[in-house]
Scaffold this motif. Structure first.
Motif, mmCIF file in Angstrom:
data_model
loop_
_atom_site.group_PDB
_atom_site.id
_atom_site.type_symbol
_atom_site.label_atom_id
_atom_site.label_comp_id
_atom_site.label_asym_id
_atom_site.label_seq_id
_atom_site.Cartn_x
_atom_site.Cartn_y
_atom_site.Cartn_z
ATOM 1 N N LEU A 298 48.305 2.732 50.529
ATOM 2 C CA LEU A 298 48.502 2.601 49.285
ATOM 3 C C LEU A 298 49.650 3.746 48.596
ATOM 4 N N ALA A 315 51.470 0.890 41.257
ATOM 5 C CA ALA A 315 51.287 0.975 42.629
ATOM 6 C C ALA A 315 51.849 2.105 43.334
ATOM 7 N N PHE A 344 41.039 2.744 42.567
ATOM 8 C CA PHE A 344 41.172 1.633 43.172
ATOM 9 C C PHE A 344 39.946 0.880 43.501
ATOM 10 N N ASN A 346 37.439 -1.604 45.209
ATOM 11 C CA ASN A 346 37.186 -2.293 46.303
ATOM 12 C C ASN A 346 38.488 -2.048 47.044
ATOM 13 N N PRO A 347 38.449 -0.717 47.585
ATOM 14 C CA PRO A 347 39.749 -0.423 48.136
ATOM 15 C C PRO A 347 39.887 -0.927 49.604
ATOM 16 N N LYS A 350 41.995 -4.079 49.672
ATOM 17 C CA LYS A 350 43.440 -3.843 49.245
ATOM 18 C C LYS A 350 44.346 -4.290 50.222
ATOM 19 N N THR A 351 45.583 -4.856 49.665
ATOM 20 C CA THR A 351 46.603 -4.909 50.864
ATOM 21 C C THR A 351 47.530 -3.988 50.553
ATOM 22 N N ASN A 352 48.515 -3.620 51.596
ATOM 23 C CA ASN A 352 49.338 -2.510 51.502
ATOM 24 C C ASN A 352 49.970 -2.378 50.302
ATOM 25 N N ALA A 354 48.845 -2.251 47.090
ATOM 26 C CA ALA A 354 48.290 -2.779 45.831
ATOM 27 C C ALA A 354 48.290 -2.057 44.787
ATOM 28 N N ASN A 357 43.714 -0.240 39.774
ATOM 29 C CA ASN A 357 42.930 -0.903 38.775
ATOM 30 C C ASN A 357 42.704 0.143 37.567
#
Length: 493
Positions: A298, A315, A344, A346-347, A350-352, A354, A357
Motif C-alpha cells: 500500500l 493511495a 484502510f 478490510n486491508p 486490498k489490491t496493490n 489501493a 478509505n
C-alpha cells in the motif's frame, strides 16, 4: 527530518465504538493544556511530554502507557486519566522522579566520559510499545539496542520499576549494537514491535533493514536467537558475510527505516517501510521462510517504486512510520510527512496500491496542511493504540509532543413513541459509543440498567398509570460522556 526513531499489539477486546469519520475532531489530549496549545515544559512534569513515540494500552487494566522518548521515560496513566485533557501520569518508568530527563537515569559510564550505562530500570530513547494478552509490556529501548519486557506493568511501582527480561543484550548493563551481518540475534536500533495472538514477538531494526521474529517470546531473555527474519540479504563482493541491503526496492527488501509493525487477526504482518513511502503486508507471516516476499503493498502501485506524490492522494504515502490494526480490522497508518492518518477498511482484501478509505488530520485526501494545532489537525503522527471500548489514541512527535484521543459521541437510537399493553411497555433500540445503557421512567425514581447488550438494548417499563409517560434512555461512555433519547409511552385503548 528526525531519525533515530517506533504498534503495537492490539487491545484484545470488542470495540463498542464506530471508527472515526473523515476529518473528525479529537476529544482530548495529553501533554498539553488544550487541543489548541503547543507549550514546551522544562523540566518535565507528571503531565508533560516531549517527542512522543510509543503509545499502548494494557488490555487487562485499560491503563495507557506513553513512550516519552525526549525525556527517556515511559509514563503510565490510569484508565480514567487517559481520557482527560492534560491529566497527570500515575507512574514513570526509567527515571527516579517526574522531573528528571537524562538517558539511562544519568548512570555513570565506565567505558566513556560521555553517556551513561543502562540498567534494568533505565531507558535511552524508548521508541515503540506493545502489550501481550497477559499484560506484559514490551519496549524497544532503541538507544540501548535492546528490547525490554515488564511483567505486570500496570502494577509496577513508579520510579523503581525494573524490567523482568531483556532481549538483544547479554545482560541489563550492556548496550553494544549488533553488526549488519548478524541475521538472527541482537539489534542495532530496534524500532517497531508487535506481538501476535500466539505469543510471537516481531521487532524491526531501523539501522539494519530487517524484521526479526521470536517464537514463545515470554520465555526468552538476553541473547535470544530469533526464530526467523524478513528482509533481503546480499553477499558482499569480497566474500564478507552477507548484509541486509536498504538500497534495493523489491518485495523482500526494506528501505533505511523499517519501523512500525502490527499483526492482524488473520496472521498478516503489516510493516511501515517508511523510507520507501509504503506499507508492506506479509500474509501468514509466521510460516514464511527467511527473507520472503511481501504479498501486498500500500502506498505504491507495485513493489519496485518509491514515489512521493505532492500533493498527496488517497493511495500515496510520505514517510509512514507507524501502523496499527483496530479492533474492527481497519489498518491505520501514520502518514508522518503528510500530517495525517490513513484508514484502510478490510486491508487484507486490498489490491496493490489501493486507496485509503478514511483520513484524519486533513479535510480530504489531497491536502497537506501542517498546523496550527486544532482538534482536527495532526502533526508528526506516531504510534496508534485503541482503548478497551475502541477509542483511538495517537502520539504526536513534534511541537512539544502529545497524545490525542478520538472517541465516538454517544448516540442513542430509540422510537419516538410506543404503545403500552395495559400497564407495561417494551422499548427496544440501539446505541453507539456507549459502554452502559440505563433508563428512567418519569415519576418512578432514578435510572436503572437496561436489558440486552449495549449495542441492542431493551427496556421493560412497568406500573404505567398515566395516559402518557416519558421514558428517558441514557447511554454512558467509558470516559463518562453521555447521550440520551426520550420515548413517549401512550396507554392503549
Amino acid at each position: 527530518m528526525k531519525r533515530t526513531l517506533l504498534i503495537l499489539p492490539l487491545c484484545l477486546s470488542t470495540s463498542l465504538m464506530a471508527r472515526p469519520g473523515n476529518h473528525a475532531p479529537a476529544n482530548s489530549i495529553l501533554g498539553q493544556t488544550s487541543l489548541t496549545t503547543q507549550v514546551q515544559t522544562t523540566p518535565p512534569t507528571p503531565s508533560s511530554l516531549t517527542l512522543v513515540e510509543g503509545v499502548a494500552i494494557d488490555p487487562v487494566t485499560g491503563k495507557l502507557f506513553v513512550a516519552d522518548s525526549g525525556n527517556h521515560r515511559i509514563l503510565r496513566f490510569s484508565s480514567t486519566a487517559a481520557y482527560q485533557t492534560n491529566a497527570e501520569a500515575e507512574a514513570v518508568f526509567g527515571q527516579p522522579d517526574f522531573t528528571s530527563s537524562s538517558a539511562n537515569r544519568g548512570n555513570p559510564d565506565l567505558n566513556a566520559p560521555l553517556g551513561a550505562d543502562p540498567s534494568a530500570d533505565s531507558l535511552d530513547n524508548p521508541v515503540n510499545l506493545c502489550f501481550d494478552a497477559a499484560g506484559r509490556l514490551w519496549v524497544t529501548d532503541s538507544g540501548n539496542a535492546r528490547v525490554l519486557r515488564f511483567d505486570g506493568a500496570s502494577e509496577k511501582p513508579s520510579f523503581t520499576a525494573a524490567a523482568d527480561a531483556v532481549i538483544g543484550q547479554p545482560d541489563f548493563t550492556s548496550d553494544e549494537p549488533a553488526p549488519n551481518n548478524v541475521a538472527d540475534s541482537g539489534f542495532a536500533t530496534p524500532a517497531g514491535i508487535a506481538i501476535d495472538a500466539s505469543g510471537r514477538l516481531w521487532v524491526s531494526d531501523s539501522t539494519i533493514p530487517r524484521v526479526l521474529r521470536f517464537d514463545n517470546a515470554a520465555s526468552l531473555s538476553f541473547n535470544a536467537v530469533a526464530s526467523g527474519y524478513l528482509g533481503e540479504k546480499d553477499a558482499n563482493p569480497d566474500n564478507d558475510p552477507a548484509t541486509f541491503d536498504s538500497d534495493v526496492v523489491s518485495a523482500s527488501s526494506f528501505g533505511a527505516a523499517p519501523y512500525g509493525l502490527a499483526v492482524d487477526a488473520q496472521g498478516t504482518l503489516w510493516l511501515a517501510d517508511a523510507s520507501n513511502n509504503r506499507v508492506l503486508g506479509f500474509t501468514n507471516a509466521a510460516a514464511k521462510a527467511d527473507g520472503a516476499d511481501a504479498d501486498i503493498v500500500l502506498g505504491q502501485g507495485d513493489f519496485l517504486t518509491r514515489n512521493d506524490l505532492d500533493p498527496p492522494t488517497a493511495a500515496s504515502m510520505n514517510s509512514p512510520y507507524y501502523v496499527a490494526i483496530a479492533p474492527d480490522g481497519v489498518l491505520w497508518v501514520s502518514d508522518y510527512s503528510n500530517y495525517r492518518v490513513l484508514g484502510f477498511v478490510n486491508p487484507g482484501l486490498k489490491t496493490n496500491g489501493a486507496p485509503a478509505n478514511l483520513v484524519l488530520g486533513q479535510a480530504d485526501f489531497v491536502s497537506r496542511i501542517a498546523g496550527p494545532p486544532t482538534p482536527r489537525s495532526i502533526d508528526s503522527p506516531t504510534q496508534i493504540a485503541f482503548g478497551r471500548e475502541g477509542s483511538l489514541f495517537l502520539g504526536q512527535y513534534l511541537n512539544e509532543g502529545s497524545v490525542k484521543r478520538w472517541s465516538d459521541p454517544v448516540v442513542i437510537t430509540a422510537p419516538k413513541s410506543v404503545t403500552a399493553k395495559g400497564s407495561r411497555a417494551t422499548i427496544k433500540g440501539t446505541a453507539s459509543g456507549a459502554s452502559a445503557i440505563a433508563y428512567q421512567v418519569a415519576g418512578q425514581g432514578g435510572f436503572k440498567p437496561a436489558a440486552g447488550s449495549v449495542a441492542n438494548w431493551k427496556v421493560k417499563a412497568k406500573k404505567l398509570v398515566k395516559r402518557s409517560t416519558r421514558v428517558t434512555i441514557q447511554g454512558t461512555s467509558f470516559d463518562g460522556r453521555t447521550g440520551s433519547a426520550k420515548v413517549k409511552v401512550v396507554k392503549g385503548k
